[in-house]
Design an enzyme around this catalytic site. Sequence first.
Site, short mmCIF file in Angstrom:
data_model
loop_
_atom_site.label_atom_id
_atom_site.label_comp_id
_atom_site.label_asym_id
_atom_site.label_seq_id
_atom_site.Cartn_x
_atom_site.Cartn_y
_atom_site.Cartn_z
N ASP A 56 -8.20 3.47 2.10
CA ASP A 56 -7.13 3.69 3.07
C ASP A 56 -7.71 4.28 4.35
OD1 ASP A 56 -4.87 4.38 4.49
OD2 ASP A 56 -3.82 5.22 2.75
N CYS B 251 0.86 -1.18 0.00
CA CYS B 251 0.00 0.00 0.00
C CYS B 251 0.91 1.24 0.00
CB CYS B 251 -0.99 -0.01 1.16
SG CYS B 251 -0.29 0.24 2.81
N ASN C 154 2.44 1.50 4.14
CA ASN C 154 2.76 0.25 4.84
C ASN C 154 2.58 0.38 6.35
OD1 ASN C 154 5.65 -1.91 5.31
ND2 ASN C 154 3.55 -2.54 4.91
N CYS D 200 -1.09 0.89 7.43
CA CYS D 200 -2.52 0.63 7.65
C CYS D 200 -2.96 -0.64 6.94
CB CYS D 200 -3.37 1.81 7.20
SG CYS D 200 -3.16 3.33 8.16
N ARG D 201 -3.19 -0.54 5.63
CA ARG D 201 -3.80 -1.64 4.88
C ARG D 201 -2.88 -2.83 4.68
NH1 ARG D 201 -5.47 1.67 -0.27
NH2 ARG D 201 -3.47 2.60 0.29
N SER D 202 -1.67 -2.61 4.18
CA SER D 202 -0.83 -3.77 3.86
C SER D 202 -0.38 -4.55 5.09
CB SER D 202 0.34 -3.40 2.95
OG SER D 202 1.16 -2.40 3.51
#
Length: 150
Positions: A120, A8, A11, A13-15
């Site tokens: 995000d 993301c 690196n 939050c999402r990934s």
Amino acid sequence: MKRCLIVCLGNICRSPMAEGLLKKAVQERGLPIEIASAATSSWEAGNPPHKGTQAVLAANGISTEAMFSQQIKRNDFEQYDWIIGMDHENIRDLMKKAPRYCQPKIHLFLEGFDEQDVPDPWYTGDFSETERLIKQAIPYWIEVFEQSLT
């Protein structure tokens, strides 16, 4: 062993959330797949996951102790079998950075789900929605991984 890198923007939050949840699912099934995560940017390099991501992963029994943001490196495109971006902007950035022969390894995390983005939560504040969408796609990726091993 095959390797999957989830990417993301920062690196944090999402990934890392996808890394933790997918890693847990892979381990539960005993699949020989290594899961890691990275960022397209260097903005958060060295930082731990966002507190919202930490809370989601803790609620799922997943430690973030060893997770720190890192930017994708050129050799990652060669070392990983799948490079999965969380949204279309990540995919565009990855395609620009990847050697042409590595571009077929790049996929959208919600591939097969109307090709939508995982929003995000840094911007939306909705870590629950991110968790829900990631969990929705995990069975798809488990199937992809299992098929690659046969």
